[in-house]
Every structure is written in structure tokens, then in C-alpha cells.
Write a protein that holds these residues in place. Structure first.
Motif, PDB file in Angstrom:
ATOM      1  N   ILE A  35       1.133  10.835  -7.069  1.00  0.00           N
ATOM      2  CA  ILE A  35       0.711  11.109  -5.695  1.00  0.00           C
ATOM      3  C   ILE A  35      -0.225  10.015  -5.208  1.00  0.00           C
ATOM      4  N   ARG A  36      -1.153   9.550  -6.077  1.00  0.00           N
ATOM      5  CA  ARG A  36      -2.061   8.462  -5.692  1.00  0.00           C
ATOM      6  C   ARG A  36      -1.272   7.200  -5.334  1.00  0.00           C
ATOM      7  N   ARG A  37      -0.271   6.872  -6.134  1.00  0.00           N
ATOM      8  CA  ARG A  37       0.522   5.658  -5.871  1.00  0.00           C
ATOM      9  C   ARG A  37       1.220   5.758  -4.520  1.00  0.00           C
ATOM     10  N   ILE A  38       1.766   6.947  -4.204  1.00  0.00           N
ATOM     11  CA  ILE A  38       2.458   7.122  -2.922  1.00  0.00           C
ATOM     12  C   ILE A  38       1.488   6.917  -1.762  1.00  0.00           C
ATOM     13  N   LEU A  39       0.269   7.501  -1.861  1.00  0.00           N
ATOM     14  CA  LEU A  39      -0.691   7.402  -0.770  1.00  0.00           C
ATOM     15  C   LEU A  39      -1.223   5.985  -0.612  1.00  0.00           C
ATOM     16  N   VAL A  40      -1.498   5.280  -1.728  1.00  0.00           N
ATOM     17  CA  VAL A  40      -1.982   3.892  -1.653  1.00  0.00           C
ATOM     18  C   VAL A  40      -0.916   2.986  -1.066  1.00  0.00           C
ATOM     19  N   SER A  41       0.314   3.149  -1.505  1.00  0.00           N
ATOM     20  CA  SER A  41       1.418   2.317  -0.993  1.00  0.00           C
ATOM     21  C   SER A  41       1.603   2.528   0.497  1.00  0.00           C
ATOM     22  N   ASN A  42       1.521   3.774   0.940  1.00  0.00           N
ATOM     23  CA  ASN A  42       1.688   4.055   2.354  1.00  0.00           C
ATOM     24  C   ASN A  42       0.573   3.425   3.187  1.00  0.00           C
ATOM     25  N   SER A  43      -0.663   3.478   2.680  1.00  0.00           N
ATOM     26  CA  SER A  43      -1.799   2.892   3.393  1.00  0.00           C
ATOM     27  C   SER A  43      -1.690   1.366   3.452  1.00  0.00           C
ATOM     28  N   MET A  44      -1.279   0.744   2.361  1.00  0.00           N
ATOM     29  CA  MET A  44      -1.151  -0.717   2.319  1.00  0.00           C
ATOM     30  C   MET A  44      -0.122  -1.192   3.329  1.00  0.00           C
ATOM     31  N   LEU A  45       0.997  -0.502   3.396  1.00  0.00           N
ATOM     32  CA  LEU A  45       2.047  -0.918   4.316  1.00  0.00           C
ATOM     33  C   LEU A  45       1.632  -0.723   5.778  1.00  0.00           C
ATOM     34  N   ARG A  46       0.826   0.291   6.041  1.00  0.00           N
ATOM     35  CA  ARG A  46       0.446   0.584   7.424  1.00  0.00           C
ATOM     36  C   ARG A  46      -0.735  -0.238   7.899  1.00  0.00           C
ATOM     37  N   ASP A  47      -1.693  -0.477   7.029  1.00  0.00           N
ATOM     38  CA  ASP A  47      -3.002  -0.959   7.482  1.00  0.00           C
ATOM     39  C   ASP A  47      -3.266  -2.435   7.212  1.00  0.00           C
TER      40      ASP A  47
END
Length: 485
Positions: A35-47
Motif C-alpha cells: 500500500i505504501r508503494r502504491i501511494l508513493v508512486s501515485n504522489s511522485m507521478l502527480r506532484d
């Protein structure tokens, strides 16, 4: 495997409903690390910006760094210096690396101009065909020996359908026979046929234009096509015939074994029909046999009578009552000894005509490796066939009126052996031209020489023989001449 449905569920539960990672893990039965990997990846791609995402490759020191200035000086002095030579020079200065680094560096610093693109020119149906030869070394399994085999190829420009055969040589009669076979194979003749600058087709290049061989032009007129050729030293103009040879080498010769030459020919014909005709061509994206169906109606019709590819020449019947041709003696009737007879040589036989045009002999051509040197019924006897002395004198007098005076002088000065000398003089016609013999006779009259061997020595030293090798003969002995008196 990336599951977008799970990713979306995790992101929306964490962001919108403010669920903790522990709660999401418990409810979705996923590990907290995932779950942490999914949330970090999503933030990196967006921000993060696109510039932030670029990875800069770290430049590591190279063994070549301290020699680059020296290499630059070399390239200024010698712009066309090879990578091998650069490597040798910096090696002398202590370079510890390998040549691959040198080549990569030279490739990066040299300004290499882009090559001119090759554009394949497409032609209309029935417009153009091309032909060429190619040699390959093939090992036959029956003997284990490697033999050079020559292939002839002819291809239609529109359909790319191809005719290939194995030939013995690259002579002009062979070219004519193979072109006729190709015309019959395709049941028609295109409007233009392109070749390279082979001697069978092109005599020379005048300024900017080819000078076609007269016999080849006669052949072209017979089948009503326009001969074309390529510019010297520019083979890309004939890629439609060059490239299929590469395909022949890779697809037919590669991975196949051949028992002998006949087995090679048999497999070649099957390959043409079962593979080459029905493959999908790389350029046209269609099968050659399908495009040939479209092209065939545009080919010119064949003539009722094909071009005569026979070799017509003249040769003198020698003292063995034979015509000498390519190492073999072809027997003709004895009465035509020392006559200049016309010959017609086809692929299978030799036809001999008398000087009056009457056919006097017909023999099949000797097969390669034949041990018997005589072709035809040659009756061996204890004495050689000979002409009556009256016929010898008559034929010598036909050389020139001045021969009569020399004959009389020979009779006077050689009362015992004059027949022997006159027969030898007539036999000289086998190896030498009449004009050269007359020059030798005039010299003999001037110096009062009446020995045939002296005349022959003069011809050997001062005249060019008819053939590359001299056809030798043994003169008759004086005892036989004495018996004929």
C-alpha cells in the motif's frame, strides 16, 4: 502484474476517506508495504515535474580521457585516419584500454555525413527485366569436393518473379540460350532488359553512353526489347537482380546439401516453384506468382522462330583429316584435308560443311573428361591418309600464281624428296594464314631456300599462328615419297 483497480481503490480510500494504511491493509487483505508503494508512486507521478523525473547519467572517468586531446590533433592532421591506427598510436603512449572504446569515441566526435538513401524504382508491368551471373563454391556430398558453380538469374521488375539456372560459363552464346529459356519460362519478353557491363553485352563506354555489342543488339532486335545497362561502379542501380542473389544464398544454398550438380539443378527448380514464387516479397508485400498473373499480359509475345545461338566459324582440316576444337579431333572425310571449312557449333553438336556449303560431317560435342581424343569414326591405319601429289600441287597453286615457280624450283633442287616438301608446305596452312606462308615463300625464293623445314622455322619466328597452341604433325619419311615416284 499492475492492477489498476486495486491502485484506484487504495488511493481513493486513503485520500478521500482518510483511511489509514493499517485499515486499508486489513480491509483489502494487502500488505502495508504494498500500500505504501502504491501511494508513493501515485504522489511522485502527480506532484513532480517532467524535469525532475529526468535521470542524469553520471559521467565516469574513462581510460581514454588523457589521450583525447592527442586524438583531436590526429583528426585535424589526418581526418581519414582509421580507428585501428589511432589505437596503435595511443598504445605507444601507454594507453591501457582496448580498441572498442577508441572506436566508440571516434564515432561520437567525427562528423559522419548521412548516406544517400537508396530508393527502389518501381516499374510498370512488362516494362523491365534484369539479368546477371553469380559464382558460389559448393561442396558436393558424393565426392566431398568443392566446386565453383555459376548461377544465371533473370527477374521481372514488376512481379519480382525469378528464373534461375546453373550454367557452365559466362560466354555470350550461354547468355543468349539462358535468356531464351527465361523468355519461354515467363511466356513473353519485356520492353526493356537491364544488364551490368559484362562483355557479352557491352563492348565499352563512350563518354556517358554504353556501346552495346553488335551481336547482343541483333539478339535484342530479334526479341524487340531495348537493352539497358548500369553506370560503371554503381551497382545499386541493379538492386532488383543483386538482392535476389542474397536471398538465393541465404534461403536456397544455406542449410541444404547437394549430392552432385544434377541434384543441385533438380532442387533449384523445386525451390523456384515451391518457395521463391509463393513467398511474400519484402518490398511488394505480395507473392511474386500473384503479381506475375497481373504482369504476364503486358509481356511481348514470343517469335515463331527463336534466335540462332550457334557459333559459326571456319577452321582448316588438319593432316589427321580432323577439325581440332577445344582439345578434341572431330573426324571429316579425307578428301577435305587442308581445306578451310565452315562450322556450326551448337550446344550439343558440331556440323561441318565443305567450302561449297555441303554438309560433310556432324558429331556430338565431346563431353568433359572424355579420354578418347577422336570424335567420329576414325579408321586408324599403318600409314596416314594422304592426298595425291597432283592435288597437293593444285592446292598450293591456289595460294598465288607465284607458287608455281617455287614448286618448279623445289622439284629441281630436291629431286628425291620434293613431294615430301610440297606436302609439308601445304600442311603449314593448318597453323598459319596463307598470307604469312606467301611472305615466307618469297623470302625462300630470294635466298634460294627450297627446304620446307626452313620455311616453317621462318613462320614460327615471324608469324602469329592461328591457334594459341601449335598443332604439330610428323612429316612423312623420304622412303615413302620415293615409292610414290
Amino acid at each position: 502484474m499492475r492492477d489498476e483497480r486495486i491502485i484506484n481503490t487504495v488511493v481513493t480510500l486513503h485520500v478521500q476517506k482518510c483511511w489509514s494504511i493499517r485499515k486499508i491493509s486489513r480491509e483489502l487483505n494487502l500488505s502495508r508495504n504494498r500500500i505504501r508503494r502504491i501511494l508513493v508512486s501515485n504522489s511522485m507521478l502527480r506532484d513532480t515535474t517532467s524535469k525532475d523525473k529526468e535521470l542524469v547519467k553520471k559521467q565516469r572517468p574513462s581510460k581514454l580521457d588523457q589521450y583525447k586531446e592527442y586524438i583531436g590533433d590526429l583528426l585535424i592532421k589526418h581526418p581519414k585516419i582509421t580507428g585501428q591506427r589511432v589505437y596503435e598510436l595511443i598504445k605507444e603512449k601507454g594507453y591501457p584500454g582496448e580498441i572498442s572504446i577508441v572506436r566508440e569515441y571516434l564515432k561520437s566526435v567525427r562528423q559522419v555525413g548521412s548516406k544517400t538513401p537508396i530508393k527502389m524504382v518501381e516499374t510498370d508491368p512488362g516494362q523491365l527485366a534484369a539479368h546477371d551471373w553469380s559464382d558460389y563454391n559448393i561442396t558436393f556430398t558424393s565426392t566431398g569436393q568443392t566446386q565453383q558453380v555459376t548461377f544465371f538469374s533473370y527477374i521481372l521488375g514488376f512481379s519480382r518473379r525469378q528464373y534461375v539456372s546453373v550454367v557452365e560459363n559466362k560466354k555470350q552464346p550461354t547468355l543468349f540460350r539462358e535468356l531464351i529459356a527465361a523468355f519461354i519460362y515467363f511466356d513473353g519478353v519485356p520492353k526493356e532488359i537491364r544488364s551490368d557491363n559484362q562483355k557479352a553485352c557491352v563492348d565499352q563506354w563512350a563518354p556517358g553512353n554504353p556501346v552495346f555489342n553488335s551481336k547482343y543488339l541483333e539478339f535484342a532486335s530479334w526479341y524487340r526489347f531495348t537493352p539497358k545497362t548500369i553506370t560503371p561502379r554503381n551497382p545499386v542501380e541493379n538492386l532488383k537482380i543483386e538482392r535476389p542473389f542474397w536471398y538465393l544464398e541465404q534461403n536456397f544454398l544455406g542449410g541444404r546439401e547437394f549430392k552432385d550438380l544434377q541434384d543441385l539443378k533438380n532442387q533449384l527448380q523445386l525451390w523456384l516453384r515451391q518457395v521463391n514464387d509463393v513467398r511474400k516479397h519484402g518490398t511488394t508485400k505480395e507473392r511474386p506468382i500473384d503479381r506475375y498473373v497481373q504482369e504476364q499480359p503486358y509481356l511481348q509475345p514470343l517469335p515463331v522462330n527463336h534466335f540462332d545461338t550457334s557459333l559459326v566459324t571456319h577452321k582448316v582440316v588438319n593432316q589427321e583429316s580432323c577439325i581440332y576444337y577445344e582439345g578434341y579431333q572431330y573426324v571429316v572425310p579425307t578428301k577435305h584435308m587442308f581445306e578451310l571449312c565452315p562450322l556450326r557449333i551448337t550446344q550439343e553438336q558440331m556440323i561441318v560443311y565443305s567450302p561449297c556449303g555441303e554438309q560433310i560431317a556432324c558429331h556430338p560435342l565431346a563431353e568433359k573428361g572424355r579420354k578418347e581424343r577422336y570424335v567420329g569414326d576414325h579408321k586408324k591405319s599403318t600409314k596416314k591418309p594422304d592426298l595425291p601429289i597432283a592435288d597437293v600441287i593444285s592446292r598450293l597453286e591456289c595460294f598465288s600464281p607465284e607458287m608455281n615457280g617455287y614448286i618448279q624450283q623445289v622439284k629441281q633442287h630436291k629431286p628425291v624428296t620434293w613431294r615430301h616438301h610440297l606436302r609439308n608446305l601445304l600442311a603449314l596452312k593448318v597453323n598459319y594464314r596463307v598470307e604469312d606462308i606467301l611472305v615466307a615463300i618469297r623470302r625462300a625464293l630470294l635466298y634460294k631456300v627450297f627446304d620446307s623445314s626452313v620455311v616453317e622455322n621462318f613462320l614460327e619466328n615471324n608469324s602469329e599462328p592461328r591457334y594459341s597452341i601449335k598443332l604439330s604433325f610428323k612429316p612423312r619419311n623420304n622412303n615413302y615419297d620415293e615409292q610414290q615416284k
